[in-house]
Each structure stands twice: as structure tokens, then as C-alpha cells.
Design a protein around this motif. Sequence first.
Motif, PDB file in Angstrom:
ATOM      1  N   GLU A 227       7.082   9.066   2.978  1.00  0.00           N
ATOM      2  CA  GLU A 227       6.292   9.524   3.802  1.00  0.00           C
ATOM      3  C   GLU A 227       5.969  11.002   4.063  1.00  0.00           C
ATOM      4  N   ARG A 228       6.574  11.463   2.801  1.00  0.00           N
ATOM      5  CA  ARG A 228       6.413  12.851   2.522  1.00  0.00           C
ATOM      6  C   ARG A 228       5.003  12.932   1.876  1.00  0.00           C
ATOM      7  N   THR A 229       4.342  11.672   0.736  1.00  0.00           N
ATOM      8  CA  THR A 229       2.781  11.958   0.816  1.00  0.00           C
ATOM      9  C   THR A 229       1.556  11.215   1.966  1.00  0.00           C
ATOM     10  N   ILE A 230       2.499  10.018   2.411  1.00  0.00           N
ATOM     11  CA  ILE A 230       1.801   9.818   4.000  1.00  0.00           C
ATOM     12  C   ILE A 230       1.157  11.099   4.462  1.00  0.00           C
ATOM     13  N   THR A 231       2.260  11.983   5.289  1.00  0.00           N
ATOM     14  CA  THR A 231       2.205  13.093   5.676  1.00  0.00           C
ATOM     15  C   THR A 231       1.641  13.700   5.560  1.00  0.00           C
ATOM     16  N   TYR A 232       0.976  14.541   3.710  1.00  0.00           N
ATOM     17  CA  TYR A 232      -0.064  15.131   3.285  1.00  0.00           C
ATOM     18  C   TYR A 232      -1.640  14.285   3.630  1.00  0.00           C
TER      19      TYR A 232
ATOM     20  N   PHE B  48      -7.922   6.527   2.863  1.00  0.00           N
ATOM     21  CA  PHE B  48      -7.283   5.770   3.855  1.00  0.00           C
ATOM     22  C   PHE B  48      -6.077   5.544   3.780  1.00  0.00           C
ATOM     23  N   LEU B  49      -5.285   6.713   2.871  1.00  0.00           N
ATOM     24  CA  LEU B  49      -3.829   6.795   3.542  1.00  0.00           C
ATOM     25  C   LEU B  49      -4.047   7.196   4.267  1.00  0.00           C
ATOM     26  N   LYS B  50      -4.016   7.672   4.677  1.00  0.00           N
ATOM     27  CA  LYS B  50      -4.054   8.621   6.339  1.00  0.00           C
ATOM     28  C   LYS B  50      -4.406   8.019   7.126  1.00  0.00           C
ATOM     29  N   SER B  51      -4.384   6.307   7.425  1.00  0.00           N
ATOM     30  CA  SER B  51      -4.787   5.211   8.182  1.00  0.00           C
ATOM     31  C   SER B  51      -3.405   4.586   8.289  1.00  0.00           C
ATOM     32  N   GLU B  52      -2.713   3.862   9.515  1.00  0.00           N
ATOM     33  CA  GLU B  52      -1.771   3.778   9.810  1.00  0.00           C
ATOM     34  C   GLU B  52      -1.493   2.071   9.089  1.00  0.00           C
ATOM     35  N   SER B  53      -2.757   1.360   9.018  1.00  0.00           N
ATOM     36  CA  SER B  53      -2.653  -0.098   8.163  1.00  0.00           C
ATOM     37  C   SER B  53      -2.159   0.306   7.450  1.00  0.00           C
ATOM     38  N   VAL B  54      -2.609   0.894   6.341  1.00  0.00           N
ATOM     39  CA  VAL B  54      -2.281   0.966   5.249  1.00  0.00           C
ATOM     40  C   VAL B  54      -1.539   2.135   4.587  1.00  0.00           C
TER      41      VAL B  54
ATOM     42  N   GLU C  44      -3.504  -5.973   4.581  1.00  0.00           N
ATOM     43  CA  GLU C  44      -2.780  -6.772   3.963  1.00  0.00           C
ATOM     44  C   GLU C  44      -3.815  -6.428   2.640  1.00  0.00           C
ATOM     45  N   GLN C  45      -4.585  -6.142   2.133  1.00  0.00           N
ATOM     46  CA  GLN C  45      -5.230  -5.859   0.947  1.00  0.00           C
ATOM     47  C   GLN C  45      -4.215  -5.003   0.130  1.00  0.00           C
ATOM     48  N   SER C  46      -4.925  -4.181   1.081  1.00  0.00           N
ATOM     49  CA  SER C  46      -3.776  -2.489   0.342  1.00  0.00           C
ATOM     50  C   SER C  46      -1.917  -2.819   0.133  1.00  0.00           C
ATOM     51  N   TYR C  47      -1.542  -3.588   1.334  1.00  0.00           N
ATOM     52  CA  TYR C  47       0.085  -3.488   0.535  1.00  0.00           C
ATOM     53  C   TYR C  47       0.335  -4.799  -0.807  1.00  0.00           C
ATOM     54  N   VAL C  48      -1.263  -6.436  -0.892  1.00  0.00           N
ATOM     55  CA  VAL C  48      -0.942  -6.887  -2.922  1.00  0.00           C
ATOM     56  C   VAL C  48      -1.924  -5.594  -3.356  1.00  0.00           C
ATOM     57  N   TYR C  49      -2.337  -4.624  -3.127  1.00  0.00           N
ATOM     58  CA  TYR C  49      -2.889  -3.507  -4.173  1.00  0.00           C
ATOM     59  C   TYR C  49      -1.317  -2.479  -4.091  1.00  0.00           C
ATOM     60  N   ALA C  50      -1.120  -2.289  -3.417  1.00  0.00           N
ATOM     61  CA  ALA C  50       0.088  -1.420  -3.814  1.00  0.00           C
ATOM     62  C   ALA C  50       1.469  -1.696  -4.733  1.00  0.00           C
ATOM     63  N   LYS C  51       1.283  -3.323  -4.219  1.00  0.00           N
ATOM     64  CA  LYS C  51       2.564  -4.017  -4.571  1.00  0.00           C
ATOM     65  C   LYS C  51       2.453  -4.148  -6.220  1.00  0.00           C
TER      66      LYS C  51
END
Length: 272
Positions: A136-141, A118-124, A67-74
Motif C-alpha cells: 500500500e505504501r508504494t501504491i499510495t506514492y 499504471f500502478l495508480k489505477s485500481e485494477s493494476v 488480468e495482465q498485471s496479475y500475471v506479470y506481477a506474479k
Amino acid sequence: MLKIVFLLFFSFLFFSLLCSVASASLPSAPLNVSAAQEIVNSFKDYYEDDFRNDMARVPKSAFPTGEQSYVYAKYMNKAFAKAGYSLDETLFSYFKSDRTPGVVLFMSKLNLETYAIFLKSESVASAFLKASAATERTITYAKAIARDVPIANADYIIKGSPELGVGGAPTAPIIKERLIGYVREGKGRWGGWIYFQSFSLPGENYGVGLAAISEASHDEMEIWKSLIGKKIKVEGAYINYKGVSITTNDGMHTVNDPLIFDRTRDVLFKIL
């Protein structure tokens, strides 16, 4: 009437695609303080109040939640775009870069490093994808360079063998580890050896031995040649050989109590 509805629909669709393409074409922000200040200014001028209101509605946590990550990312994604940059491209550039003082200041000024870690975690990761703030490219890396994530598809594997053990009994425990850094050919302290140089502790003095060049087979040397100078993730085990000394080929340097990868076990490499 129906024709007008269709025209409005396709106009909206075209505009949405145009905005998407424009956003995707934005460059990475330079990883320096002045670029960070640009983004901070756009955030404060246009999005800070909405950000604070939305963040106040989600549960508090010491570590980023979905939830926090979505608000921050948005809102941070909007601030980056307003300043003329892509958050996704910036994250990818950050993961590829060396962690210099300027890069650290850039990330800390935007409170971005916490979320990047924490971008490696599924929730973030899911939150950043939902906000169109990462691909997906960035998350995979991000997962590939995370030390706590096992190497899934190794580019090279140096097979272990009982004959490859170092003489002298180790007095320290075997440390199973995943490390990020570079494969180097020794020129000084590790002369005559291939060694691993840590990303966080550069310099030959902090190297971990991988193989004596004189003892490497032709096939193994071909692998080392492919890895030398590359940024890699290595997975294996290393040992501190207390009381053991290694003299370099030219006899000019001696490595006392060396850290050496346990070559009786497989060592995996992923080029980053």
C-alpha cells in the motif's frame, strides 16, 4: 494423532511467516542495467514458460489490464526474489529517483515502466497487491506522483489574491496543471524569484515563476524556505505573459515572455 496434526499445522504456519519475513527483507535492486540483467536471467531460467502460458490465457490489451498485471506481477515478483531483490522496494526506489538514462534502461529491459505508470489505477494496483508485488505504501506514492491525480492532502497552500496578479495582459490561455519537480531560489535568469523547476526539464531557463522574493510576506517566505530544494507536486495554473519582461534584482538578467504561476489562485504543494 491430533497432536501431530497441530504440530504440522504450526510448522507450516511458521515456515510461511519465515518466507514472508525473508521476502519482505529483500532490498531494492540497483536501478542499473547489470541488475536488470540478473533479474532477466532468473526470469528466463525459472519462470518464462509459465509466464507465457498464463499470459496467453488472458485477454490482450494495449494497456495493462488487471488480468495482465496479475500475471506479470506474479512472475516478475518471483524473478526479483530469485535474484535477491524486492520488486516492491524497487518500485518505491524508482518512484523516488530521478529519471536518468540508467534508470530508463533498467525499467525498459524488464518492461516494468508500463506497469509502474499504471500502478495508480485500481485494477493494476489490486493485481500487484494480490501478487504480493507491491505494498500500500508504494501504491499510495505512485498515486501521489501521478500528474492526473489531484492533490488530496496538500502539505502547503499558498493562498491566491487578486492583488498578486502580474502587470500586463497575458496573451496565452491560463493552463491549469499538476507538475512534478522542485522549488528553487533563482540565482541566474530567475534571480530574486522563487521558481518551479520541472522534473523533466531541469535548469533555470525552463523555470516557471512562483513569487518575487521582495514582494513575499514573512509568512509566505517561511513556506518557501520549507519547500526550496524539495521534490514536490504542485497544483495550480500558470500563464505565458507574452510581451512582458522581468528584470532580476541585480539588473543582470531579464526574463522575456515569462511563464508565471497565476497567484490570483491558490497554489497547492505536496512534498514527495
